[in-house]
Design a protein around this motif. Structure first.
Motif, PDB file in Angstrom:
ATOM      1  N   GLU A  25      26.827   4.930  12.794  1.00 21.11           N
ATOM      2  CA  GLU A  25      26.198   3.987  11.874  1.00 21.11           C
ATOM      3  C   GLU A  25      26.514   2.535  12.207  1.00 21.11           C
ATOM      4  O   GLU A  25      26.190   1.644  11.418  1.00 21.11           O
ATOM      5  CB  GLU A  25      26.643   4.293  10.439  1.00 21.11           C
ATOM      6  CG  GLU A  25      26.196   5.665   9.950  1.00 21.11           C
ATOM      7  CD  GLU A  25      26.575   5.914   8.509  1.00 21.11           C
ATOM      8  OE1 GLU A  25      27.330   5.085   7.961  1.00 21.11           O
ATOM      9  OE2 GLU A  25      26.128   6.916   7.933  1.00 21.11           O
ATOM     10  N   ILE A  70      17.111  -1.935   8.815  1.00 16.66           N
ATOM     11  CA  ILE A  70      16.883  -0.589   8.280  1.00 16.66           C
ATOM     12  C   ILE A  70      18.212   0.134   8.085  1.00 16.66           C
ATOM     13  O   ILE A  70      18.435   0.804   7.062  1.00 16.66           O
ATOM     14  CB  ILE A  70      15.964   0.197   9.226  1.00 16.66           C
ATOM     15  CG1 ILE A  70      14.565  -0.441   9.236  1.00 16.66           C
ATOM     16  CG2 ILE A  70      15.885   1.657   8.827  1.00 16.66           C
ATOM     17  CD1 ILE A  70      13.620   0.164  10.231  1.00 16.66           C
ATOM     18  N   CYS A  73      19.928  -1.262   4.968  1.00 20.34           N
ATOM     19  CA  CYS A  73      19.313  -0.805   3.716  1.00 20.34           C
ATOM     20  C   CYS A  73      19.528   0.686   3.499  1.00 20.34           C
ATOM     21  O   CYS A  73      19.488   1.160   2.349  1.00 20.34           O
ATOM     22  CB  CYS A  73      17.823  -1.104   3.717  1.00 20.34           C
ATOM     23  SG  CYS A  73      17.412  -2.859   3.750  1.00 20.34           S
ATOM     24  N   GLY A  74      19.730   1.444   4.586  1.00 17.77           N
ATOM     25  CA  GLY A  74      19.901   2.884   4.459  1.00 17.77           C
ATOM     26  C   GLY A  74      18.623   3.611   4.113  1.00 17.77           C
ATOM     27  O   GLY A  74      18.671   4.754   3.625  1.00 17.77           O
ATOM     28  N   TYR A  75      17.490   2.983   4.345  1.00 18.01           N
ATOM     29  CA  TYR A  75      16.210   3.602   4.005  1.00 18.01           C
ATOM     30  C   TYR A  75      15.163   3.110   4.994  1.00 18.01           C
ATOM     31  O   TYR A  75      14.998   1.898   5.172  1.00 18.01           O
ATOM     32  CB  TYR A  75      15.812   3.207   2.574  1.00 18.01           C
ATOM     33  CG  TYR A  75      14.650   4.018   2.035  1.00 18.01           C
ATOM     34  CD1 TYR A  75      14.848   5.307   1.534  1.00 18.01           C
ATOM     35  CD2 TYR A  75      13.366   3.496   2.031  1.00 18.01           C
ATOM     36  CE1 TYR A  75      13.795   6.049   1.041  1.00 18.01           C
ATOM     37  CE2 TYR A  75      12.303   4.234   1.540  1.00 18.01           C
ATOM     38  CZ  TYR A  75      12.514   5.516   1.050  1.00 18.01           C
ATOM     39  OH  TYR A  75      11.475   6.253   0.574  1.00 18.01           O
ATOM     40  N   PRO A  76      14.420   4.024   5.664  1.00 22.38           N
ATOM     41  CA  PRO A  76      13.420   3.583   6.643  1.00 22.38           C
ATOM     42  C   PRO A  76      12.152   3.063   5.970  1.00 22.38           C
ATOM     43  O   PRO A  76      11.886   3.359   4.797  1.00 22.38           O
ATOM     44  CB  PRO A  76      13.122   4.861   7.438  1.00 22.38           C
ATOM     45  CG  PRO A  76      13.390   5.967   6.462  1.00 22.38           C
ATOM     46  CD  PRO A  76      14.526   5.493   5.599  1.00 22.38           C
ATOM     47  N   THR A  77      11.386   2.291   6.697  1.00 15.76           N
ATOM     48  CA  THR A  77      10.114   1.795   6.175  1.00 15.76           C
ATOM     49  C   THR A  77       9.127   2.950   6.041  1.00 15.76           C
ATOM     50  O   THR A  77       9.275   4.009   6.649  1.00 15.76           O
ATOM     51  CB  THR A  77       9.525   0.724   7.103  1.00 15.76           C
ATOM     52  OG1 THR A  77       9.258   1.324   8.383  1.00 15.76           O
ATOM     53  CG2 THR A  77      10.492  -0.428   7.287  1.00 15.76           C
ATOM     54  N   LYS A  78       8.090   2.731   5.238  1.00 15.67           N
ATOM     55  CA  LYS A  78       7.118   3.787   4.967  1.00 15.67           C
ATOM     56  C   LYS A  78       6.385   4.211   6.234  1.00 15.67           C
ATOM     57  O   LYS A  78       6.082   5.388   6.430  1.00 15.67           O
ATOM     58  CB  LYS A  78       6.132   3.301   3.911  1.00 15.67           C
ATOM     59  CG  LYS A  78       5.162   4.371   3.449  1.00 15.67           C
ATOM     60  CD  LYS A  78       4.251   3.852   2.356  1.00 15.67           C
ATOM     61  CE  LYS A  78       3.287   4.952   1.892  1.00 15.67           C
ATOM     62  NZ  LYS A  78       2.387   4.465   0.815  1.00 15.67           N
ATOM     63  N   LYS A  81       7.801   7.030   8.317  1.00 16.18           N
ATOM     64  CA  LYS A  81       7.753   8.409   7.820  1.00 16.18           C
ATOM     65  C   LYS A  81       6.365   9.019   7.912  1.00 16.18           C
ATOM     66  O   LYS A  81       6.200  10.197   7.639  1.00 16.18           O
ATOM     67  CB  LYS A  81       8.237   8.430   6.363  1.00 16.18           C
ATOM     68  CG  LYS A  81       9.693   7.978   6.203  1.00 16.18           C
ATOM     69  CD  LYS A  81      10.168   8.109   4.777  1.00 16.18           C
ATOM     70  CE  LYS A  81       9.514   7.072   3.886  1.00 16.18           C
ATOM     71  NZ  LYS A  81      10.038   7.152   2.495  1.00 16.18           N
TER      72      LYS A  81
END
Length: 585
Positions: A25, A70, A73-78, A81
């Motif tokens: 990470e 990314i 934030c710990g979350y990928p962009t839409k 996915k």
């Protein structure tokens, strides 16, 4: 129904291999982004429509900023996915969902990001042997069994399925059936098609397709020849087959490009930068690639593979008997065909083509810059294979003189540079280039004064263009000179500079362009479309893009084609040069 159902639950306990690896990470480094971009090959774009070339053009710094955001934030962009799924058939006539291979195409950004993470995970998490990608599916497998009959000294094909896997019998291939391995089609009799048979079929299809000549050349270079090259390098092949493949390709090109039978062989195989068509020569390259393949086996870390590569039987498979040429690398191959082209009478004038290689890309890129007919004619001018009396008389004692009364041998160089019949078209060719250069420079914010817009000292010829801004003044004159046989293009440029370096002319130019620092520029091309090196450097310095500089060379060739066509259509004679005889005589 198959792809839409939920995955089967896996109740096996997860055993931790080691302590959590927090290094995975850590922020992504610039070096990781550079490596990922370097390894990124041409690939299809995802649902977001962003192409791989656009991602490469952004640079590693921009990607590092995006990927680390990314991670933070710990979350990928839409868009990461979303993907589009393409179903690729595994058989010729699929009838069941299991006979399709689903391929999910995600965003190129997401693929680069995942590639970086996968390289990190590969260090800490080794691949498991039970992964789905490594499972054997009996429905997708078949067997090929050969039985040796020692008594009768023959081998037999066993069509009965004798092998089982997990209770299922693996089907056996029939005598006429085949399978594909590393791009090659194999059956009970070995490799089914020779490279020559495959090449003839592909050339037949290409010839029948409704394409322009330059498009056929492009597809031949980028699609057909690489496939055949792979087929020949990785299979057993004889020197005779390679020679016949080369003859087949050259025969095809002579037909679709309407070239004479005595077009130099080197014109096909020399690099486009050196004046050729850049068609791979199998007889020269296949032995080299086979040898490089053998050398690469000697350098692998596996001891068994290295030992096998030293066996005489294995080394024999990688060597061809009777190879005429031997090269260690592609550079030696290019130099060989370049020298062959320049040693030929038709290709001798292309000696300065490599000085400005970027203007010759029109030969191989398949663009619509020229019509198909004009593309063929430009190639004939470029290679000096245009039909002339001097060319038709080769092998005879004496070449005929020009029938326009010029008292010169009727060769292509004479027609395009000296003949009385083509003087007006030569002037139009020159004026067209002057107009083109002036318009290109004017678009870049410079002021341009053309030849008829200013006066010059008495008895002094006016230069084609005066280009100036608030600080500088350039006196430019365009020349389309003879090819290498009459001397280097730099000599024509120096003569122009010497002629227009005159104090009286400088005074007159200062009256219309201002007191800026003056310099004389000679812009030189030869009638084969080659651009002089310093001419290209000056145009680049003035902001003219490579596309426009390439177009200038193409327009020179178009003008040469018009001159050659006019000479063939006209019948006028200069009686003053044939002894003063009148028209009736």
């Amino acid at each position: 129904r198959v792809l839409g159902r939920e995955s089967d639950p896996d109740g096996r306990p997860v055993k931790p291999l080691r302590e959590p690896a927090v290094e995975i990470e850590e922020p992504i480094s610039l070096a990781e982004c550079k490596k990922a971009l370097r390894d990124l090959k041409q690939t299809a774009s995802g649902p977001d429509g962003v192409s791989w070339s656009s991602v490469k053009s952004l640079g590693p710094g921009w990607l590092q900023y995006l990927f680390n955001s990314i991670l933070a934030c710990g979350y990928p962009t839409k868009s990461f996915k979303n993907s589009r799924t393409v179903l690729i058939p595994k058989t010729e006539k699929p009838s069941d969902p299991g006979e399709f291979r689903p391929l999910a195409i995600a965003s190129v950004f997401g693929r680069v990001f995942h590639r970086i993470l996968a390289s990190r995970l590969g260090v800490w998490a080794p691949l498991g042997a039970s992964q789905r990608a490594f499972q054997v599916n009996p429905a997708k497998c078949s067997t090929l069994a050969i039985i040796w009959d020692g008594k009768n000294k023959r081998w037999l094909h066993d069509a009965k399925g004798q092998f089982k896997f997990r209770g299922s019998t693996l089907p056996a291939l029939g005598v006429e059936e085949s399978y594909k391995y590393l791009g090659l089609q194999y059956g009970s009799k070995g490799k089914l098609k020779t490279g020559l048979e495959l090449l003839k079929g592909m050339l037949r299809e290409l010839k029948e397709a409704p394409l322009k000549p330059q498009q056929r050349v492009f597809l031949l270079r980028t699609n057909i020849l690489p496939k055949i090259m792979y087929y020949l390098v990785n299979g057993r092949v004889h020197q005779y087959t390679l020679r016949e493949c080369d003859k087949c390709v050259r025969r095809f090109l002579r037909e679709v490009l309407h070239l004479p039978h005595d077009t130099p062989v080197s014109a096909f195989h020399a690099c486009a930068k050196d004046g050729g068509l850049d068609i791979d020569c199998f007889e020269s390259l296949v032995p080299m690639y086979k040898w490089q393949k053998l050398v690469s086996l000697e350098e692998v870390p596996d001891n068994l593979v290295r030992d096998l590569s030293q066996l005489p039987a294995i080394r024999k498979r990688f060597q061809l008997k009777g190879a005429q040429t031997s090269f260690n690398n592609r550079a030696e191959y290019r130099m060989f065909w370049k020298n062959k082209l320049l040693d030929n009478l038709d290709g001798f004038g292309l000696g300065e083509a490599a000085d400005v290689p970027q203007v010759h890309s029109w030969v191989t890129d398949g663009s619509s810059l020229l019509t198909g007919e004009m593309y063929i004619k430009c190639l004939k001018i470029r290679w000096n294979v245009w039909p002339t009396a001097a060319r038709a008389s080769r092998g005879r004692r004496q070449a005929p003189l020009c029938d326009a009364g010029c008292r010169q041998i009727e060769g292509l160089g004479h027609i395009l540079q000296q003949c009385n019949r083509t003087w007006d078209k030569r002037g139009a060719r020159h004026d067209r280039i002057v107009e083109f250069v002036g318009s290109q420079v004017e678009r870049r914010g410079f002021n341009v004064i053309k030849e008829k817009s200013f006066a010059t000292p008495r008895g002094h010829r006016r230069p084609d263009l005066i280009i100036y801004n608030k600080d500088r003044v350039w006196i430019a004159d365009v020349t389309i000179c003879a090819d290498r046989g009459a001397g280097p293009m730099a000599l024509a440029r120096d003569n122009k500079i010497k002629y227009y370096t005159d104090e009286d002319l400088a005074t007159e130019v200062a009256k219309v362009a201002g007191p800026g620092a003056q310099s004389v520029v000679g812009l030189v091309w030869n009638w084969r479309g080659c651009c002089e090196k310093k001419t290209d450097e000056w145009l680049k310095k003035m902001g003219v893009p490579i596309e426009s500089r390439r177009l200038a060379s193409v327009r020179v060739l178009e003008g040469s084609v018009w001159c050659a066509e006019v000479f063939r259509k006209r019948t006028g004679i200069n009686f003053a040069q044939v002894g003063g005889r009148n028209r009736s005589e």
